[in-house]
Write an enzyme that holds these catalytic residues in place. Sequence first.
Site, PDB file in Angstrom:
ATOM      1  N   GLU A  22      -2.534  -9.034   3.570  1.00 55.45           N
ATOM      2  CA  GLU A  22      -2.782  -9.359   5.077  1.00 55.45           C
ATOM      3  C   GLU A  22      -3.840  -8.911   5.216  1.00 55.45           C
ATOM      4  OE1 GLU A  22      -2.157  -6.088   3.869  1.00 55.45           O
ATOM      5  OE2 GLU A  22      -2.656  -5.255   5.437  1.00 55.45           O
ATOM      6  N   CYS A  79       0.414  -1.172   0.032  1.00 50.61           N
ATOM      7  CA  CYS A  79      -0.248  -0.059  -0.371  1.00 50.61           C
ATOM      8  C   CYS A  79       0.526   0.796   0.372  1.00 50.61           C
ATOM      9  CB  CYS A  79      -0.771  -0.235   1.237  1.00 50.61           C
ATOM     10  SG  CYS A  79      -2.628   1.047   0.966  1.00 50.61           S
ATOM     11  N   HIS A 122      -3.741  -5.340  -0.444  1.00 50.24           N
ATOM     12  CA  HIS A 122      -3.188  -5.734   1.281  1.00 50.24           C
ATOM     13  C   HIS A 122      -3.897  -6.813   1.189  1.00 50.24           C
ATOM     14  CE1 HIS A 122      -2.856  -1.870   3.693  1.00 50.24           C
ATOM     15  NE2 HIS A 122      -4.383  -1.077   2.363  1.00 50.24           N
TER      16      HIS A 122
END
Lengths: 553, 366
Positions: free
Chosen positions: B337, B250, B335
């Site tokens: 994650e 990001c 993202h």
Amino acid sequence: MPRRKDIKKILIIGSGPIIISQACEFDYSGTQACKVLRQEGYKIVLVNSNPATIMTDPEFADSTYIEPLTVGSLEKIIAKERPDALLPTLGGQTALNLAVKLSEAGVLRKYGVNTIGANIKAIKKGEDRKLFRDSMKKIGLDLPKSGFAYDLTQAKQIVQEIGFPVIIRPSFTLGGTGGSVVYNAEEFTESAKTGLSASMIGEVLIEESVIGWKEFELEVMRDSKDNVVIICSIENFDPMGIHTGDSITVAPIQTLTDREYQKMRDAAISCIRQIGVETGGSNIQFAVNPKTGRMVIIEMNPRVSRSSALASKATGFPIAKIAAKLAVGYTLDEIANDITLKTPACFEPAIDYCIVKIPRFTFEKFPSADATLTVSMKSVGETMAIGRTFKEALQKAVRSLEIKKYGLESAVFKDLRNIKPQGDLLESIYKKLRIPNADRLFYIGDALRSGIGIDKINEITAIDRWFLYNIKEIIDMEKTILENKDSITKEILAKAKKYGFSDKQLAGLLDREEGEIYRLRKSLGITSDFKSVDTCSGEFQAYTPYFYSTYNK
Amino acid sequence: MDAILALEDGKIFRGRSFGADVERCGEVVFNTSMTGYQEIITDPSYKGQIVAMTYPLIGNYGIVKEDNESGRPFLEGLAVTEYSKIASNWRSEKILQDYLRENKVAAIEGIDTRELTLHIRQAGAMKAVLSTIDLDEKSLVKKARDSEGLIGKDLVREVTGKREIFFEGGKSKYKVVLLDCGAKSNIVRELIKNGCRVISVPAGTPAEEILSEEPDGVLLSNGPGDPAAVKYVINTTAGLIGRVPIFGICLGHQMLGLALGGRTYKLKFGHHGANQPVKDLKTGKVSITVQNHGFCVDMGSLNKKDIEMTHINLNDNTLEGMRHKKLPVFSVQFHPEAAPGPHDAVYLFAEFTGMMENWRAKKKRH
């Protein structure tokens, strides 16, 4: 990948006569498939024994056969038409079962017909409970404890190990026919016998009861490049123990945190891959223990399901149409989103409203039927409503049922200003909460009107407290309206409309004519707005959306 | 209590407060995630922003502490259509309203977030004020106009950790320095899951100091605001390129873009949601990703001789990922994650450890 050029003629099997659990949903999916595949230039051969379907209109297929859905008649049609492929996943359980039988009878091999969408192995893995369980164990998904029985003695042995209550599920049936919940040894013998005879292959699964657990469904799509997306998540208002077709259902899921939802999403994706549905949609059901969060997979339908029609309309994502395109080789990223036009179908719809589906029963037409709701489906139809809140959608869905209820009205109380819940009346409310039935939603309202608390109702019904709290907000609103009968304000009226109260319902509470309420709120500037179903919560411009009305604006 | 959300272009949304009794300025953006409001509230990348949730029913499952993405909320304000007064979930610890009040977050409910979304889609993300104190519309619009906005402002300084923190979970094979520009906790959790020991360092840590830890790799984290305003991190990044494997996420991806000589620009209303389709250009496969960014690396500004595009967004064809052709450097705009959002792209953490493994082997050979 572009569309397949090695196939030219595709056989589509419809779902046959309208029965409980298999109604017009599959006419919808089949018709969509015929339309889109013809547009793609394929020759379509359609077989359906039910002439009262859209799909059997001559313009939808190149040749239409209104013939019995049996191996015998299908073989004759295949011999005459010589299709290259069979698409078995859009005609409900009937088409799926028939495809398996055609394969087992050697018909498909004899005439060189390939299945597209789901192959026979995948269909069997999804439908055969034993193969399904083994497949799920292989990928580490949790399941309810269970065992398979082929006769009564085996059945009794298994139930001894698991303990009551158990669910008996016959393999290869429609809408859970012959299935039941058994609480004691006396009922067990009879139920096991019924189950064994209802199964196409004389096999029943005896399963740890997850009755009262929270029930969820995911509508999943996969393409030939192994892209998998979740089209719609659904939470059942009624917990496990009531067939999904008989449950009030809500989309999207309301009471799971993101972590829990993503765990379910991961499980659904590994499930569709493991079962091996090559392309198209599947419906996957989960149960979650409300106290511990333990999640178990219940079943998967390796085909467009009854929920698919609902999920399509709930999200704006045309599942059957896309499934048909995927079956002939397109991938999700090659297909445009019908509504936004500029973004691809390879995404997960984001919705910014709440969907409520309520089943419609007609027990009055089947006087000998047991009106208790169980794991066998009994409803004959359903209504779906869209609102900005659960409350608004719920009351709209109730109105659409055409059962002379114009919102969440009382089942037992004639005069809402004078509620005296006691004796037999109170007892009957408790009974209607305890034993699942077609009117339970209205009895929940009456329980709340009688001062029975959310926790108590949750304890009796196992319906999630979030839903009950929202219903309580509707009942509290009703009380506010009654208390302000002679001095109804704009604020109260506006809030009531936001909660989904109809003018007619308000007229009843305020002892006025419906027209009077209509004029009053118009004069106060309380009007509805139309918002669109656009698959993306407003992120992109919608070119062909559809609309729902709401007072939450 | 009444609350008003006033936009700099004069658009007013009147509702009720379900948060703290405060007044906050920020850029108003919409987020289309249907679950995960808690992760969004505690994601430091939302510093400087007022987030409107497009899904109308928020708060249904309350707050569960272990799902936090950082120690506390960072966003300026939250706007929803209807918040739930009860929390129903077996893990739930408290209701959303109490959490927001305890943490002094401004929150408004009873407004039509779809109308707000359509407005932002057309007019673009803009400055706004959310207040329960000043309820004068004109005064609020003026305050919104006069507020600083995101462009050119270093918000990283406000969210980065103040000192080094060590994270370890069982046996670890790799030592990773996490340059914390407002990192989400799940980045650390995923690194640990992939056999890494993590040293989180403040965003102001210079390259030499990072390299003195002798890490196997450096992860440039997500974070808030305008990447071009965070010159010191861009310099640090430039000092690390080619000397240690780097993975940017990001804001970290944007930092890399700038350090590699590219430009960043502001998107009209950004990508904020959990359903963004991203195509891996090597495999052709699509991941459904969660995203939260208002700025973007300009594809055209990158030196194509050295930089290869690896991922694009299928909705608007913007750049989602890149890789250096010769050096161990790669990054993604989305993202991997998750938290909230799908796990489709989590495989990138394994690619990072693979890159560290190769780097180690190469170093040994020399």
